[in-house]
Enzyme design. Structure first.
Site: not given
Ligand code: IVH
Length: 667
Positions: A39, A41, A117, A119, A121, A226, A289, A313, A407, A410, A425, A430
Site C-alpha cells: 500500500e 508503494d 545511552e 553507544k 558502533d 542524540y 552524560k 565500554k 590450485c 586439481c 582456479c 575442479c
C-alpha cells in the site's frame, strides 16, 4: 488525469506527500508500520505519476527525491560549527566512579543526574536544517572538518526531510548498518566474488562514501540522533534534548534511560552487557552524560573530551591466538580463499578455530605469517576476523605465506581477473569446485534437498557415485544404503527428497546453477521475465540488460555460462532427469500465515533463525526485526532479549518455540 489544473495537482501532491511522510515516519522512525509495504508503494507510485506530469511541482523535500539522480564527483570538506569531540573511555566500575569524583570536585555538593545511552558502533554525523528543511550533512571527520555527504544521508529514510521548526537546527548522531543489512551486503559481495566488509561499521563507512546515492540507498543505513542544537534556545537537559529530537520526528534510541544515581547507570550497563546480542545493530558500550545543561556548562571540556560525559565500554569480543597454518579453500566459482587455522580460543561463548583471511592482498597488507600470534575479533554476531599481527611476539620462526600459483586440488593454474583481489582456479571441473557447486545446488535456498549435507556429499564424491550434478538424479537405493550412517529409512528419505526437488520452481533452479553474479533475487527476476530456462539460455546481451536489476556484468556472466559446452551438457541432463525448466502457472499455494507479522527473539533449539524466517515467509507471513503494535506474534527462543519486554509492554502475543512449531505444522 491530464485535465487536472496545476492548482488541483498541487493539492493532490501536497496531500500525498503528507500521507507518505506520516507513514514513512511511522515505519522508519517509530517502528510501528501502519500500512503494508504494498500500500505504501502504491502511494509513492501515485505521487511519482503526478510529479512526472507536473515536474514544476517537484521540491527537494518530496519523498520521491531521497535518491538523487546524479552520482557525486567527490566529497567536499566542510568545517563543523563547533568541534565534534570524541569521548573519554573507561572499562571498569572503578574508573566510572573516578569520572564521577572528577565531576564532584568541580561542582561539589550538587546532585548529579545522568542519561545513560547505548553507544552505537557506527559513524558520527552532523546534519543541519534550515527553515525546516534538510540542508546539509557532514561526517565527523577529524572532529573539526568532515565530508559533505548531504545526498547520501538524504537516502536514509528515518531522517526527516522537513521538520516543523523554522529555526536553524543542528542535530548530531550515529549512522549505523543493522546486522541484517550487513549480512545481505556481504552475501551479495560473496556471490559477486567481491571482498567482504569486516564488520557493520566498516560497511557503513564504505556505504557513506559511495559516490552514487542510488547505491547508498540500497545499503539500508540507519541513524540514531542524540544531540540537538537549537538556535537561540538551549534545552535544560540531555533528557529534554532527546525529547525535543523525538518531537521533531528524529529517530532516537528507545533504550536511553534517565538515571538518578551512578548505581542506576551501572545497572543499565550490566543489563545491556548481557543482552546486547539481542539488538539488530552493534553497540560497543554505554555513553554516560550528565543530564543538566547547566552542570555541563560548568564542567566544560578538555581539548579532546567533554568532562560531562564518558563512554563505559563493553569488553571487546577480542582474543589473541596463534596461527597454526594457512590453508586454501576453493569455492564453487573457483575462488581461492586463504583461511587461517587457529589454536582454538574462546570468544564471547564460542570456540574459534579458523578465520578467513579473504585474499592474498589482505595477507600481505597485514603481513600475516604462519606461527604469528594475532588479535582476533568478533563484532556482534559476525564471524571472527584477524585484526592484526602481534609483531612483538615474533620469534623469527614464523613463515611467510606464498600464495599458490596452482590450485592445490586439481593442480590447474590459477588466474586473477584484472581489478579483482581474488585468485581463481581455471578448471571448470575442479573437484573442489564440484563439491561446492553440489553443496550450493542442494542448499535450502536453492533446490532444498534436505538430508544432503556435507558429510554425505563427501562420501558420494569419494565413492565416485556422483561425478557431476545430474548424477544426483540417478542415485539408487543400494548406492545410498551402503554409505556410512545411512540406514534404509534415511536412504529412502533422501531419494524421496531428491525426487521432490525436481518440482522446485525454475527460479530456484536458475539460482542453484551457481551462475556468477546471479543471486537469489536476480534468479527470480530472470525466471519471471523469461518464463523458461531455455529462453534464458538463448537470451542476447541486449535482451538481458533491458531487464531492471541486470547490469552488463551480470548479462555477460549469464551468456558466458550458457555458452560453455559443459553447462549445455549439464542442462540437457537435468532436463532429461525431469527437472522443472519452466514456470507453470502456480496454483495459489496455501498461505495460512498471510498477513501476520512475526518477530523472533532468542535462540530457537530446533530451527535456525533463517529456517524459521523462511518457513514464515513461505506460509505467507512476514518477519520483522522490531516489535510494534502491528506485530502479531513474538516467537521466544532461549535467552530472549529486549524484544520480549517490548512485546509484553505492548500486549503482543508471545509464542514459545513449541507453540510456534504447532502453528506451522511441524510439531
Ligand atoms: S555523544 C561530546 N552519544 O561515539 C559527546 N556519542 O567516541 C559526543 N557515539 O564520536 C558524543 N553512540 O560518534 C554520543 N549515544 C551516543 C553515542 C555516541 C555512539 C559515538 C560518536 C562519538 C564517539 C565517541
Amino acid at each position: 488525469m491530464k485535465s487536472l489544473s496545476l492548482d488541483e495537482a498541487a493539492k493532490k501532491i501536497k496531500k500525498l506527500r503528507e500521507q507518505i511522510k506520516y507513514f514513512e515516519k511511522k515505519y522508519y522512525v517509530d517502528n510501528d508500520p501502519q500500512i503494508s509495504d504494498y500500500e505504501f508503494d502504491l502511494l509513492v507510485k501515485e505521487l511519482e505519476k503526478f510529479e512526472s506530469q507536473f515536474p514544476e511541482l517537484i521540491i527537494p523535500e518530496s519523498p520521491t527525491q531521497r535518491v538523487g539522480e546524479q552520482p557525486l564527483e567527490g566529497f567536499v570538506s566542510v568545517e563543523h560549527r563547533s568541534p565534534m569531540l570524541s569521548l573519554d573511555n573507561c572499562y571498569s566500575v572503578e574508573e566510572l566512579r573516578e569520572f564521577e569524583e572528577r565531576i564532584k570536585k568541580i561542582i561539589p555538593s550538587q546532585k548529579i543526574e545522568y542519561v545513560a545511552e547505548l553507544k552505537i558502533d557506527g559513524l558520527g554525523i552532523s546534519a543541519i536544517y534550515r527553515r525546516g528543511k534538510y540542508s546539509l550533512a557532514v561526517t565527523r571527520g577529524d572532529g573539526f572538518r568532515g565530508d559533505n555527504v548531504t545526498p547520501n544521508v538524504k537516502t536514509i529514510r528515518s531522517f526527516p526531510l522537513e521538520i516543523d521548526d523554522n529555526r536553524e537546527i543542528e542535530v548530531r548522531g550515529e549512522i549505523y548498518l543493522p546486522f541484517e543489512s550487513f549480512k545481505k551486503i556481504n552475501k551479495e559481495r560473496a556471490e559477486k566474488g567481491e571482498p567482504l566488509f569486516a564488520n557493520p561499521r566498516n560497511a557503513a563507512a564504505g556505504s557513506l562514501r559511495l559516490l552514487d546515492p542510488k547505491e547508498v540507498a540500497s545499503r539500508r543505513l540507519d541513524v540514531f540522533l542524540y544531540s540537538i542544537f537549537l538556535q537561540g534556545k538551549e534545552q535544560e537537559s540531555q533528557w529534554q534534548n532527546l525529547k525535543a529530537l523525538k518531537e521533531l520526528g528524529f529517530k532516537t534510541n528507545p533504550y536511553s534511560r534517565l538515571c538518578s544515581s551512578l548505581e542506576e547507570v551501572i545497572s543499565f550497563w550490566e543489563e545491556w552487557y548481557k543482552q546486547r546480542d539481542s539488538l539488530d545493530y552493534d553497540v560497543d558500550g554505554v555513553v554516560i552524560k550528565a543530564n543538566s545543561t547547566q552542570q555541563r556548562n560548568l564542567l566544560g571540556s578538555t581539548a579532546k573530551f567533554p568532562r560531562w560525559a564518558i563512554s563505559f565500554k563493553f569488553p571487546a569480543r577480542q582474543a589473541t591466538t596463534k596461527i597454526k597454518n594457512i590453508i586454501i579453500q576453493v569455492g564453487r566459482t573457483g575462488a581461492l580463499t586463504p583461511v587461517a587455522i587457529l589454536e582454538p580460543v574462546k570468544l564471547s561463548g564460542i570456540t574459534i578455530t579458523r578465520s578467513t583471511l579473504h585474499n592474498e592482498d589482505e595477507i600481505k597488507k597485514k603481513d600475516i605469517r604462519v606461527g604469528d600470534y594475532v588479535l582476533i575479533e568478533r563484532s556482534g554476531d559476525v564471524i571472527p576476523k584477524v585484526v592484526s599481527v602481534i609483531k612483538g611476539r615474533r620469534t623469527g620462526k614464523e613463515a611467510k605465506f606464498t600464495f599458490p600459483s596452482k590450485c592445490h586440488v586439481c593442480h590447474s593454474s590459477t588466474f586473477k581477473p584484472e581489478g579483482e583481489a581474488i585468485s581463481r582456479c581455471s578448471n571448470l571441473s575442479c573437484p573442489a569446485r564440484l563439491r561446492e557447486s553440489l553443496f550450493h545446488f542442494a542448499s535450502r535456498r536453492a533446490m532444498n534437498i534436505e538430508g544432503l549435507g556435507e558429510a554425505l556429499l563427501d562420501q558420494l564424491l569419494e565413492k565416485r557415485l556422483v561425478k557431476k550434478i545430474p548424477d544426483l538424479y540417478s542415485l539408487k537405493f543400494e548406492d545410498l544404503a551402503g554409505l556410512e550412517r545411512m540406514g534404509p529409512k534415511s536412504s529412502q528419505n533422501l531419494l524421496d527428497e531428491i525426487e521432490n526437488s525436481k518440482q522446485r520452481d525454475a527460479a530456484r533452479l536458475i539460482y542453484a546453477l551457481g551462475i556468477r553474479y546471479v543471486g537469489e533475487r536476480t534468479a527470480q527476476v530472470l525466471a519471471a521475465h523469461f518464463k523458461s530456462i531455455d529462453a534464458l539460455a538463448g537470451a542476447s546481451f541486449e535482451e538481458l540488460t533491458q531487464i531492471e536489476d541486470v547490469g552488463p556484468k551480470v548479462a555477460e556472466s549469464i551468456i558466458f555460462f550458457f555458452k560453455q559446452p559443459e553447462n549445455i551438457e549439464l542442462l540437457r541432463k537435468l532436463k532429461e532427469a525431469g527437472l522443472n525448466f519452466s514456470i507453470k502457472e502456480e496454483k495459489e499455494r496455501e498461505k495460512p500465515l498471510a498477513g501476520q507479522i512475526f518477530v523472533l527473539t532468542g535462540k530457537l533449539t530446533t530451527l535456525t533463525r533463517e529456517e524459521a524466517e523462511e518457513i514464515i515467509e513461505r506460509l505467507g507471513g512476514k518477519v520483522s526485526y522490531s516489535v510494534s503494535q502491528r506485530t502479531n506474534y513474538v516467537i521466544i527462543g532461549e535467552s530472549p532479549g529486549s524484544k520480549l519486554v517490548r512485546a509484553r509492554t505492548l500486549g503482543v502475543s508471545a509464542l514459545e518455540e513449541k507453540e510456534f512449531l504447532k502453528l506451522i505444522g511441524k510439531d
